[in-house]
Design a protein around this motif. Structure first.
Motif, mmCIF file in Angstrom:
data_model
loop_
_atom_site.group_PDB
_atom_site.id
_atom_site.type_symbol
_atom_site.label_atom_id
_atom_site.label_comp_id
_atom_site.label_asym_id
_atom_site.label_seq_id
_atom_site.Cartn_x
_atom_site.Cartn_y
_atom_site.Cartn_z
ATOM 1 N N GLU A 181 51.798 -19.847 -35.577
ATOM 2 C CA GLU A 181 51.484 -18.826 -36.576
ATOM 3 C C GLU A 181 51.998 -19.190 -37.970
ATOM 4 O O GLU A 181 51.726 -18.498 -38.942
ATOM 5 C CB GLU A 181 52.073 -17.466 -36.135
ATOM 6 C CG GLU A 181 53.594 -17.300 -36.281
ATOM 7 C CD GLU A 181 54.420 -17.962 -35.179
ATOM 8 O OE1 GLU A 181 53.996 -18.996 -34.640
ATOM 9 O OE2 GLU A 181 55.522 -17.459 -34.901
ATOM 10 N N VAL A 182 52.793 -20.252 -38.041
ATOM 11 C CA VAL A 182 53.533 -20.537 -39.274
ATOM 12 C C VAL A 182 52.733 -21.465 -40.196
ATOM 13 O O VAL A 182 52.245 -22.502 -39.776
ATOM 14 C CB VAL A 182 54.893 -21.183 -38.911
ATOM 15 C CG1 VAL A 182 55.608 -21.650 -40.153
ATOM 16 C CG2 VAL A 182 55.753 -20.190 -38.144
ATOM 17 N N VAL A 183 52.603 -21.043 -41.447
ATOM 18 C CA VAL A 183 51.796 -21.768 -42.435
ATOM 19 C C VAL A 183 52.674 -22.084 -43.639
ATOM 20 O O VAL A 183 53.506 -21.271 -44.050
ATOM 21 C CB VAL A 183 50.606 -20.875 -42.900
ATOM 22 C CG1 VAL A 183 49.825 -21.543 -44.008
ATOM 23 C CG2 VAL A 183 49.712 -20.542 -41.720
ATOM 24 N N GLN A 193 48.769 -14.930 -39.223
ATOM 25 C CA GLN A 193 49.655 -16.023 -39.637
ATOM 26 C C GLN A 193 50.767 -15.510 -40.559
ATOM 27 O O GLN A 193 50.608 -14.458 -41.181
ATOM 28 C CB GLN A 193 48.849 -17.099 -40.367
ATOM 29 C CG GLN A 193 47.823 -17.774 -39.475
ATOM 30 C CD GLN A 193 47.085 -18.879 -40.202
ATOM 31 O OE1 GLN A 193 46.802 -18.767 -41.392
ATOM 32 N NE2 GLN A 193 46.769 -19.939 -39.475
ATOM 33 N N ILE A 194 51.841 -16.249 -40.638
ATOM 34 C CA ILE A 194 52.924 -15.926 -41.580
ATOM 35 C C ILE A 194 53.332 -17.209 -42.305
ATOM 36 O O ILE A 194 53.099 -18.308 -41.810
ATOM 37 C CB ILE A 194 54.172 -15.338 -40.877
ATOM 38 C CG1 ILE A 194 54.742 -16.348 -39.850
ATOM 39 C CG2 ILE A 194 53.865 -14.012 -40.215
ATOM 40 C CD1 ILE A 194 56.155 -16.040 -39.444
ATOM 41 N N TYR A 195 53.928 -17.016 -43.454
ATOM 42 C CA TYR A 195 54.414 -18.184 -44.181
ATOM 43 C C TYR A 195 55.732 -18.671 -43.598
ATOM 44 O O TYR A 195 56.551 -17.884 -43.114
ATOM 45 C CB TYR A 195 54.606 -17.835 -45.664
ATOM 46 C CG TYR A 195 53.301 -17.759 -46.427
ATOM 47 C CD1 TYR A 195 52.444 -18.856 -46.483
ATOM 48 C CD2 TYR A 195 52.932 -16.591 -47.076
ATOM 49 C CE1 TYR A 195 51.251 -18.793 -47.177
ATOM 50 C CE2 TYR A 195 51.738 -16.519 -47.781
ATOM 51 C CZ TYR A 195 50.898 -17.621 -47.823
ATOM 52 O OH TYR A 195 49.724 -17.554 -48.501
ATOM 53 N N SER A 197 59.163 -19.438 -43.993
ATOM 54 C CA SER A 197 60.284 -19.240 -44.925
ATOM 55 C C SER A 197 61.533 -19.973 -44.420
ATOM 56 O O SER A 197 62.441 -20.265 -45.194
ATOM 57 C CB SER A 197 60.582 -17.752 -45.117
ATOM 58 O OG SER A 197 60.830 -17.135 -43.879
ATOM 59 N N ASN A 198 61.554 -20.277 -43.144
ATOM 60 C CA ASN A 198 62.773 -20.900 -42.587
ATOM 61 C C ASN A 198 63.028 -22.304 -43.134
ATOM 62 O O ASN A 198 64.184 -22.671 -43.384
ATOM 63 C CB ASN A 198 62.682 -20.992 -41.062
ATOM 64 C CG ASN A 198 62.873 -19.643 -40.397
ATOM 65 O OD1 ASN A 198 63.244 -18.684 -41.058
ATOM 66 N ND2 ASN A 198 62.611 -19.567 -39.110
ATOM 67 N N SER A 199 61.949 -23.081 -43.289
ATOM 68 C CA SER A 199 62.168 -24.460 -43.758
ATOM 69 C C SER A 199 62.868 -24.447 -45.109
ATOM 70 O O SER A 199 63.817 -25.198 -45.348
ATOM 71 C CB SER A 199 60.838 -25.200 -43.914
ATOM 72 O OG SER A 199 60.222 -25.322 -42.673
ATOM 73 N N ILE A 241 65.875 -27.540 -35.583
ATOM 74 C CA ILE A 241 64.537 -27.045 -35.242
ATOM 75 C C ILE A 241 64.591 -25.521 -35.313
ATOM 76 O O ILE A 241 65.560 -24.915 -34.849
ATOM 77 C CB ILE A 241 64.149 -27.470 -33.805
ATOM 78 C CG1 ILE A 241 64.304 -28.988 -33.645
ATOM 79 C CG2 ILE A 241 62.729 -27.038 -33.476
ATOM 80 C CD1 ILE A 241 64.136 -29.475 -32.204
ATOM 81 N N THR A 242 63.592 -24.892 -35.897
ATOM 82 C CA THR A 242 63.567 -23.427 -35.823
ATOM 83 C C THR A 242 62.331 -22.977 -35.075
ATOM 84 O O THR A 242 61.271 -23.574 -35.187
ATOM 85 C CB THR A 242 63.540 -22.699 -37.186
ATOM 86 O OG1 THR A 242 62.210 -22.762 -37.710
ATOM 87 C CG2 THR A 242 64.506 -23.256 -38.146
ATOM 88 N N GLY A 243 62.497 -21.874 -34.357
ATOM 89 C CA GLY A 243 61.417 -21.293 -33.566
ATOM 90 C C GLY A 243 61.262 -22.053 -32.265
ATOM 91 O O GLY A 243 61.740 -23.187 -32.113
ATOM 92 N N GLY A 244 60.653 -21.384 -31.286
ATOM 93 C CA GLY A 244 60.335 -22.053 -30.030
ATOM 94 C C GLY A 244 61.525 -22.348 -29.135
ATOM 95 O O GLY A 244 61.414 -23.126 -28.192
ATOM 96 N N VAL A 245 62.689 -21.742 -29.434
ATOM 97 C CA VAL A 245 63.849 -22.012 -28.573
ATOM 98 C C VAL A 245 64.088 -20.887 -27.583
ATOM 99 O O VAL A 245 65.026 -20.936 -26.798
ATOM 100 C CB VAL A 245 65.169 -22.234 -29.374
ATOM 101 C CG1 VAL A 245 65.147 -23.568 -30.066
ATOM 102 C CG2 VAL A 245 65.414 -21.125 -30.351
ATOM 103 N N LEU A 290 67.373 -23.321 -33.648
ATOM 104 C CA LEU A 290 67.678 -21.987 -34.172
ATOM 105 C C LEU A 290 66.512 -21.048 -33.881
ATOM 106 O O LEU A 290 65.355 -21.478 -33.861
ATOM 107 C CB LEU A 290 67.913 -22.021 -35.684
ATOM 108 C CG LEU A 290 68.845 -23.087 -36.255
ATOM 109 C CD1 LEU A 290 69.105 -22.805 -37.737
ATOM 110 C CD2 LEU A 290 70.145 -23.150 -35.485
ATOM 111 N N PRO A 291 66.807 -19.758 -33.679
ATOM 112 C CA PRO A 291 65.740 -18.798 -33.465
ATOM 113 C C PRO A 291 64.785 -18.786 -34.660
ATOM 114 O O PRO A 291 65.187 -19.096 -35.782
ATOM 115 C CB PRO A 291 66.468 -17.461 -33.367
ATOM 116 C CG PRO A 291 67.902 -17.804 -33.126
ATOM 117 C CD PRO A 291 68.136 -19.133 -33.727
ATOM 118 N N GLY A 292 63.527 -18.411 -34.409
ATOM 119 C CA GLY A 292 62.543 -18.383 -35.495
ATOM 120 C C GLY A 292 62.751 -17.233 -36.458
ATOM 121 O O GLY A 292 62.395 -17.334 -37.644
#
Ligand code: AMP
Ligand code: MG
Length: 391
Positions: A181-183, A193-195, A197-199, A241-245, A290-292
């Motif tokens: 979903e991350v763009v 979709q969402i932008y 922001s974590n990176s 890594i963020t998300g998917g954990v 890390l959590p998304g």
């Protein structure tokens, strides 16, 4: 599930300081000294004038005294002048004090008449003289091993004639954000979709910690793509890594890391926000999952990734800065996990701010402090407590 302390101890226990290096002063800002350093030059380095004026002997000076000006002492050269009673030397700021003089009268308090000067004020011994070593003595400690090097630190080192400084190791970090979903910001957003922001957040936090970001890439929730991204990422000292954990069918990070031979040391921590947190080693690389959710990513970065970066960089203090504040309201933690509450310090008072939920990025953006509430812990409004800050 590990406690926050157990998780942190494990992480800090697994990573080790990277090899030290010697760099130019300006390249050391934000890094940590690898040595205890002592002053080799006192400050001031010699007795010198704090003013433009006249060097005098206090015992022969005073309001109305008329003194013979026997010479001029500028800064940058020692003319080895010596004064006797009823004599003065024209002197400038930073210039060495002539022998026999024990005070300087500032120019504004004098009247010059040819080769004589008349004093318009009384003079105390020692006035406007900056004594050798009064600020810093030779041999005094000026920098501690593991201390962060700041602009004022390199100024002090420069004052000692040091052109370079030996610091703790260089740490580089790869960032991978996952999620179908991350763009990337700047692109068009479709329904659902969402932008990302974590990176951006993580990149900024890594830099603020003093480490370098080698790469920041996005990866969809696809095993093949994730394998490739991880293989690239583990060439750095740290991979975040963020998300998917988490534990959903699309959360592929842990299984993919294991399939690549990574050793998972920490999985799930009793911390809120941030429970689905992962730490392991893949070859020589320290890997953090890390959590998304942005607030969870933020909190787990500060509590777990930052200390690891700092240890690898040779820091002696791995904790966030703490500051005492007065609580604006009663606060309690009735849950089963350590709670990091986001809040704002204003005029010494801490007030929780925004929605205390792991997705609530706006509230986080308005906060400037974290209050740690242990399980079962509570504080009364008005109590003085320490909060963590990061800006
Ligand atoms: P996950 O940890 O993958 O289950 O994601 C948890 C939540 O965080 C979901 O609502 C995601 O959409 C969101 N999220 C995941 N990655 C990011 C990111 N890079 N930036 C902002 N939100 C994200
Ligand atoms: Mg996801």
């Amino acid at each position: 599930m590990l406690s926050e302390q157990e998780a942190r101890d494990r992480i800090v226990g697994v990573v080790s300081p990277r090899p030290e290096r010697t760099v130019l002063l300006l390249d050391a800002v934000g890094c940590f000294s690898a040595r205890n350093v002592v002053a080799r030059v006192p400050l001031p380095t010699f007795d010198n004038s704090a003013m433009d004026g006249y060097a005098v002997m206090a015992s022969s000076s005073g309001k109305g005294a008329r003194l013979q000006v026997i010479g001029e002492q500028p800064a940058g050269i020692d003319r080895q002048l010596r004064i006797a009673h009823d004599q003065a030397v024209r002197i400038f700021t930073g210039a060495p004090i002539p022998a026999g003089a024990d005070a300087v009268v500032m120019q504004e308090d004098t009247t010059r008449e040819g080769d004589q000067v008349v004093l318009n004020v009384d003079v105390d011994p020692g006035e406007f003289i900056r004594r050798r070593g009064c600020d810093l003595a030779e041999g005094q400690k000026i920098l501690e091993r593991g201390e962060r090097i700041r602009p004022v630190t390199i100024a002090l080192l420069a004052s000692q004639g040091f052109a370079d400084v030996t610091i703790g190791g260089h740490v580089n970090v790869a960032i991978v954000s996952t999620g179908d979903e991350v763009v990337m910001p700047g692109r068009k957003l479709d329904q659902g979709q969402i932008y990302d922001s974590n990176s951006t957040l993580l990149e900024a936090l890594v830099k603020q910690s003093g480490a370098c970001v080698t790469s920041a890439e996005h990866c969809p929730d696809q095993r093949k793509r994730l394998i490739e991204a991880i293989q690239r990422g583990i060439k750095s000292h740290i991979l975040v890594i963020t998300g998917g954990v988490s534990v959903g069918e699309h959360d592929l990070v842990q299984a993919t890391l294991r399939s690549l031979g990574a050793k998972i040391e920490v999985w799930r921590v009793a911390i809120k926000p941030g429970k689905p947190f992962l730490f392991g080693k893949a070859g020589g690389c320290a890997v953090f999952g890390l959590p998304g959710n942005p607030v969870s990513a933020f909190v787990t970065f500060l509590q777990f990734v930052r200390p690891a970066i700092l240890k690898m960089m040779g820091a002696n203090d791995l904790d966030l800065p703490k500051t005492p504040v007065r609580l604006a309201v009663d606060l309690a933690n009735d849950g089963g996990r350590t709670h990091y509450m986001r809040g704002r310090i204003e005029n010494g008072t801490f007030m929780p701010i925004g929605r205390q939920e792991s997705h609530a990025l706006f509230g986080l953006s308005q906060s400037n402090a974290l209050l740690r509430l242990a399980v079962g812990g509570s504080f009364k409004g008005g109590a003085i407590v320490d909060v963590q800050t990061w800006d």
